[in-house]
Design a protein around this motif. Structure first.
Motif, PDB file in Angstrom:
ATOM      1  N   ALA A  62       0.821  -1.215   0.000  1.00  0.00           N
ATOM      2  CA  ALA A  62       0.000   0.000   0.000  1.00  0.00           C
ATOM      3  C   ALA A  62       0.850   1.258   0.000  1.00  0.00           C
ATOM      4  CB  ALA A  62      -0.933   0.003   1.211  1.00  0.00           C
ATOM      5  N   GLY A  63       2.090   1.145   0.443  1.00  0.00           N
ATOM      6  CA  GLY A  63       2.967   2.311   0.485  1.00  0.00           C
ATOM      7  C   GLY A  63       2.684   3.205   1.675  1.00  0.00           C
ATOM      8  N   LYS A  64       3.345   4.340   1.727  1.00  0.00           N
ATOM      9  CA  LYS A  64       3.132   5.306   2.803  1.00  0.00           C
ATOM     10  C   LYS A  64       1.811   6.030   2.574  1.00  0.00           C
ATOM     11  CE  LYS A  64       5.180   9.395   4.980  1.00  0.00           C
ATOM     12  NZ  LYS A  64       6.276  10.409   4.913  1.00  0.00           N
ATOM     13  N   LEU A  65       0.928   5.993   3.576  1.00  0.00           N
ATOM     14  CA  LEU A  65      -0.421   6.523   3.419  1.00  0.00           C
ATOM     15  C   LEU A  65      -0.677   7.729   4.317  1.00  0.00           C
ATOM     16  CD1 LEU A  65      -2.493   3.201   3.475  1.00  0.00           C
ATOM     17  CD2 LEU A  65      -1.751   4.482   1.460  1.00  0.00           C
ATOM     18  N   ALA A  66      -1.556   8.592   3.850  1.00  0.00           N
ATOM     19  CA  ALA A  66      -2.077   9.699   4.651  1.00  0.00           C
ATOM     20  C   ALA A  66      -3.595   9.626   4.607  1.00  0.00           C
ATOM     21  CB  ALA A  66      -1.606  11.044   4.104  1.00  0.00           C
ATOM     22  N   LEU A  67      -4.230  10.056   5.677  1.00  0.00           N
ATOM     23  CA  LEU A  67      -5.683  10.195   5.684  1.00  0.00           C
ATOM     24  C   LEU A  67      -6.022  11.631   5.320  1.00  0.00           C
ATOM     25  CD1 LEU A  67      -8.646   9.479   6.370  1.00  0.00           C
ATOM     26  CD2 LEU A  67      -8.125  10.013   8.760  1.00  0.00           C
ATOM     27  N   VAL A  68      -6.850  11.813   4.299  1.00  0.00           N
ATOM     28  CA  VAL A  68      -7.325  13.141   3.932  1.00  0.00           C
ATOM     29  C   VAL A  68      -8.712  13.299   4.527  1.00  0.00           C
ATOM     30  CG1 VAL A  68      -7.913  14.703   2.048  1.00  0.00           C
ATOM     31  CG2 VAL A  68      -5.957  13.155   1.824  1.00  0.00           C
ATOM     32  N   SER A  69      -8.871  14.263   5.420  1.00  0.00           N
ATOM     33  CA  SER A  69     -10.138  14.419   6.132  1.00  0.00           C
ATOM     34  C   SER A  69     -10.649  15.846   6.048  1.00  0.00           C
ATOM     35  CB  SER A  69      -9.976  14.027   7.605  1.00  0.00           C
ATOM     36  OG  SER A  69     -11.183  14.205   8.313  1.00  0.00           O
ATOM     37  N   SER A  70     -11.957  15.968   5.820  1.00  0.00           N
ATOM     38  CA  SER A  70     -12.600  17.280   5.803  1.00  0.00           C
ATOM     39  C   SER A  70     -13.071  17.689   7.189  1.00  0.00           C
ATOM     40  CB  SER A  70     -13.806  17.252   4.856  1.00  0.00           C
ATOM     41  OG  SER A  70     -14.802  16.365   5.364  1.00  0.00           O
ATOM     42  N   PHE A  71     -12.988  16.766   8.170  1.00  0.00           N
ATOM     43  CA  PHE A  71     -13.556  16.980   9.502  1.00  0.00           C
ATOM     44  C   PHE A  71     -15.016  17.413   9.366  1.00  0.00           C
ATOM     45  CE2 PHE A  71      -9.140  16.770  10.465  1.00  0.00           C
ATOM     46  CZ  PHE A  71      -9.041  16.386  11.794  1.00  0.00           C
TER      47      PHE A  71
ATOM     48  N   VAL B  70      -2.479  13.055   8.962  1.00  0.00           N
ATOM     49  CA  VAL B  70      -3.859  13.445   8.669  1.00  0.00           C
ATOM     50  C   VAL B  70      -3.814  14.814   8.005  1.00  0.00           C
ATOM     51  CG1 VAL B  70      -6.124  14.018   9.613  1.00  0.00           C
ATOM     52  CG2 VAL B  70      -4.790  12.126  10.602  1.00  0.00           C
ATOM     53  N   ILE B  71      -4.302  14.893   6.780  1.00  0.00           N
ATOM     54  CA  ILE B  71      -4.265  16.135   6.013  1.00  0.00           C
ATOM     55  C   ILE B  71      -5.640  16.796   6.044  1.00  0.00           C
ATOM     56  CG2 ILE B  71      -3.915  17.148   3.729  1.00  0.00           C
ATOM     57  CD1 ILE B  71      -1.974  14.836   3.143  1.00  0.00           C
ATOM     58  N   PHE B  72      -5.669  18.014   6.526  1.00  0.00           N
ATOM     59  CA  PHE B  72      -6.899  18.802   6.603  1.00  0.00           C
ATOM     60  C   PHE B  72      -6.733  20.041   5.734  1.00  0.00           C
ATOM     61  CE2 PHE B  72      -9.073  22.361   8.999  1.00  0.00           C
ATOM     62  CZ  PHE B  72     -10.354  22.052   8.581  1.00  0.00           C
ATOM     63  N   ILE B  73      -7.630  20.210   4.754  1.00  0.00           N
ATOM     64  CA  ILE B  73      -7.554  21.342   3.843  1.00  0.00           C
ATOM     65  C   ILE B  73      -8.370  22.497   4.402  1.00  0.00           C
ATOM     66  CG2 ILE B  73      -7.838  22.127   1.467  1.00  0.00           C
ATOM     67  CD1 ILE B  73      -8.052  19.145   0.651  1.00  0.00           C
ATOM     68  N   ASP B  74      -7.691  23.533   4.839  1.00  0.00           N
ATOM     69  CA  ASP B  74      -8.374  24.739   5.301  1.00  0.00           C
ATOM     70  C   ASP B  74      -8.510  25.677   4.107  1.00  0.00           C
ATOM     71  OD1 ASP B  74      -9.350  27.004   6.465  1.00  0.00           O
ATOM     72  OD2 ASP B  74      -7.634  27.372   7.775  1.00  0.00           O
ATOM     73  N   THR B  75      -9.703  25.741   3.561  1.00  0.00           N
ATOM     74  CA  THR B  75      -9.936  26.582   2.378  1.00  0.00           C
ATOM     75  C   THR B  75      -9.993  28.061   2.729  1.00  0.00           C
ATOM     76  OG1 THR B  75     -12.336  26.477   2.596  1.00  0.00           O
ATOM     77  CG2 THR B  75     -11.252  24.710   1.323  1.00  0.00           C
ATOM     78  N   GLN B  76      -9.981  28.360   4.017  1.00  0.00           N
ATOM     79  CA  GLN B  76     -10.136  29.719   4.528  1.00  0.00           C
ATOM     80  C   GLN B  76     -11.535  30.284   4.242  1.00  0.00           C
ATOM     81  OE1 GLN B  76      -6.092  30.697   2.677  1.00  0.00           O
ATOM     82  NE2 GLN B  76      -6.014  31.944   4.536  1.00  0.00           N
TER      83      GLN B  76
ATOM     84  N   TRP C 149      -3.510   7.489  -0.388  1.00  0.00           N
ATOM     85  CA  TRP C 149      -4.261   8.216   0.632  1.00  0.00           C
ATOM     86  C   TRP C 149      -5.573   7.522   0.930  1.00  0.00           C
ATOM     87  CZ3 TRP C 149      -8.346  11.888  -1.125  1.00  0.00           C
ATOM     88  CH2 TRP C 149      -8.451  11.981  -2.523  1.00  0.00           C
ATOM     89  N   ILE C 150      -6.048   7.741   2.145  1.00  0.00           N
ATOM     90  CA  ILE C 150      -7.246   7.087   2.653  1.00  0.00           C
ATOM     91  C   ILE C 150      -8.422   8.035   2.490  1.00  0.00           C
ATOM     92  CG2 ILE C 150      -8.308   6.031   4.685  1.00  0.00           C
ATOM     93  CD1 ILE C 150      -5.310   5.823   5.746  1.00  0.00           C
ATOM     94  N   THR C 151      -9.505   7.535   1.919  1.00  0.00           N
ATOM     95  CA  THR C 151     -10.689   8.355   1.691  1.00  0.00           C
ATOM     96  C   THR C 151     -11.890   7.759   2.427  1.00  0.00           C
ATOM     97  OG1 THR C 151     -11.916   7.369  -0.179  1.00  0.00           O
ATOM     98  CG2 THR C 151      -9.805   8.427  -0.685  1.00  0.00           C
ATOM     99  N   GLY C 152     -12.944   8.536   2.540  1.00  0.00           N
ATOM    100  CA  GLY C 152     -14.177   8.083   3.188  1.00  0.00           C
ATOM    101  C   GLY C 152     -15.272   7.743   2.196  1.00  0.00           C
ATOM    102  N   ARG C 153     -14.925   7.503   0.942  1.00  0.00           N
ATOM    103  CA  ARG C 153     -15.970   7.229  -0.056  1.00  0.00           C
ATOM    104  C   ARG C 153     -16.635   5.880   0.184  1.00  0.00           C
ATOM    105  NH1 ARG C 153     -13.623   7.507  -5.593  1.00  0.00           N
ATOM    106  NH2 ARG C 153     -11.905   6.428  -4.573  1.00  0.00           N
ATOM    107  N   LYS C 154     -17.915   5.798  -0.210  1.00  0.00           N
ATOM    108  CA  LYS C 154     -18.720   4.612   0.054  1.00  0.00           C
ATOM    109  C   LYS C 154     -19.588   4.294  -1.160  1.00  0.00           C
ATOM    110  CE  LYS C 154     -18.920   6.865   4.480  1.00  0.00           C
ATOM    111  NZ  LYS C 154     -18.381   8.118   3.889  1.00  0.00           N
ATOM    112  N   ARG C 155     -19.936   3.033  -1.309  1.00  0.00           N
ATOM    113  CA  ARG C 155     -20.735   2.605  -2.455  1.00  0.00           C
ATOM    114  C   ARG C 155     -22.115   3.233  -2.472  1.00  0.00           C
ATOM    115  NH1 ARG C 155     -19.637  -3.824  -3.815  1.00  0.00           N
ATOM    116  NH2 ARG C 155     -17.414  -3.575  -4.373  1.00  0.00           N
ATOM    117  N   PHE C 156     -22.694   3.479  -1.310  1.00  0.00           N
ATOM    118  CA  PHE C 156     -24.068   3.990  -1.272  1.00  0.00           C
ATOM    119  C   PHE C 156     -24.164   5.436  -1.729  1.00  0.00           C
ATOM    120  CE2 PHE C 156     -22.841   5.306   3.108  1.00  0.00           C
ATOM    121  CZ  PHE C 156     -23.323   6.611   3.118  1.00  0.00           C
ATOM    122  N   GLN C 157     -23.036   6.103  -1.949  1.00  0.00           N
ATOM    123  CA  GLN C 157     -23.066   7.527  -2.273  1.00  0.00           C
ATOM    124  C   GLN C 157     -23.412   7.832  -3.736  1.00  0.00           C
ATOM    125  OE1 GLN C 157     -19.127   8.408  -0.728  1.00  0.00           O
ATOM    126  NE2 GLN C 157     -20.019   9.566   0.962  1.00  0.00           N
TER     127      GLN C 157
END
Length: 244
Positions: free
Chosen positions: A35-44, A64-70, A138-146
């Protein structure tokens, strides 16, 4: 065309963990060399606490990467700080668009009104791609039901055009699985969920959702846009859902 090394690794990972639970997939992925080196990308965001909690249990020092769009809700920023402290996240990386890019492309902060896709690219996609440089996936929260485009989503997939792997531990989960996990682990919900925001993005582009509406109907309401665009298909940025 012969499968690439990336495609072979993804196929191996899916075969290896096909019948594992979400928590097992995540835990193994964080320690599997394929899988290699992973990061979790989270929108909180509304459902983010599930993966954040799983990561804090499996490997607390996971980046854990959090994108602050400001342009986020104040409630999201407070929630992010509270969760990071409560879950003792050891490597939280808060990223933003470069000041020079903001001054050049959105000096008065109104780009979201005239070109929302360009605003998302400036404030989300470009900073994220820079932050993911050096990671194998990177780790995502995507799901089949979406949605129908995700109905066959696997635990592992190749991200075309970047050479990275995307890990989707919650691919097979249903909405009730998320609720049950939060309740059993006594995890705090985003404060805006109780106020009618089941999907939470930037403040100027998110409205309350009325009873009976699709949970994401409050995102970019009235526009021909439903996603922020941080996922890739065939090397191109496309709008494919909340990364949670």
């Amino acid at each position: 065309m012969q499968p690439s090394d990336l495609d072979n690794r993804v196929a191996t990972l899916n075969d290896r963990y096909r019948h594992h639970s979400a928590t097992a997939v995540l835990e193994h992925a964080l320690h599997d060399p394929d899988a290699g080196k992973l990061a979790l990308v989270s929108s909180f965001g509304a459902e983010s606490v599930v993966l954040l909690h799983m990561v804090s249990v499996a490997r607390r020092d996971t980046p854990v990467i959090f994108i602050d769009t400001q342009m986020l809700f104040a409630e999201t920023l407070v929630y992010q700080q509270e969760l990071a402290e409560r879950l003792d996240l050891r490597d939280l990386r808060i990223i933003r668009a470069a000041d020079t890019a903001l001054q050049r492309q959105d000096p008065d902060g109104t780009l979201h009104k005239t070109a929302p896709d360009a605003c998302c690219a400036l404030r989300k996609t470009e900073p994220l791609q820079r932050a993911l440089d050096g990671f194998g996936g990177w780790i995502t929260g995507r799901k089949r039901f979406q949605g129908s485009s995700r109905s066959t989503l696997e635990f592992f997939e190749a991200e075309d055009g970047t050479g990275r792997i995307k890990v989707n531990p919650l691919a097979h989960w249903a909405p009730e699985d998320l609720r049950t996990y939060m309740e059993e682990n006594r995890l705090p919900r985003h404060p805006l969920v109780a106020r009618g925001y089941p999907s939470i993005g930037c403040a100027p582009c998110t409205t309350r959702v009325n009873e009976g509406e699709d949970p994401r109907s409050g995102r970019w309401r009235g526009q021909d846009k439903t996603e922020c665009g941080i996922h890739f298909v065939n090397g191109r940025i496309v709008r494919q859902g909340e990364n949670a």
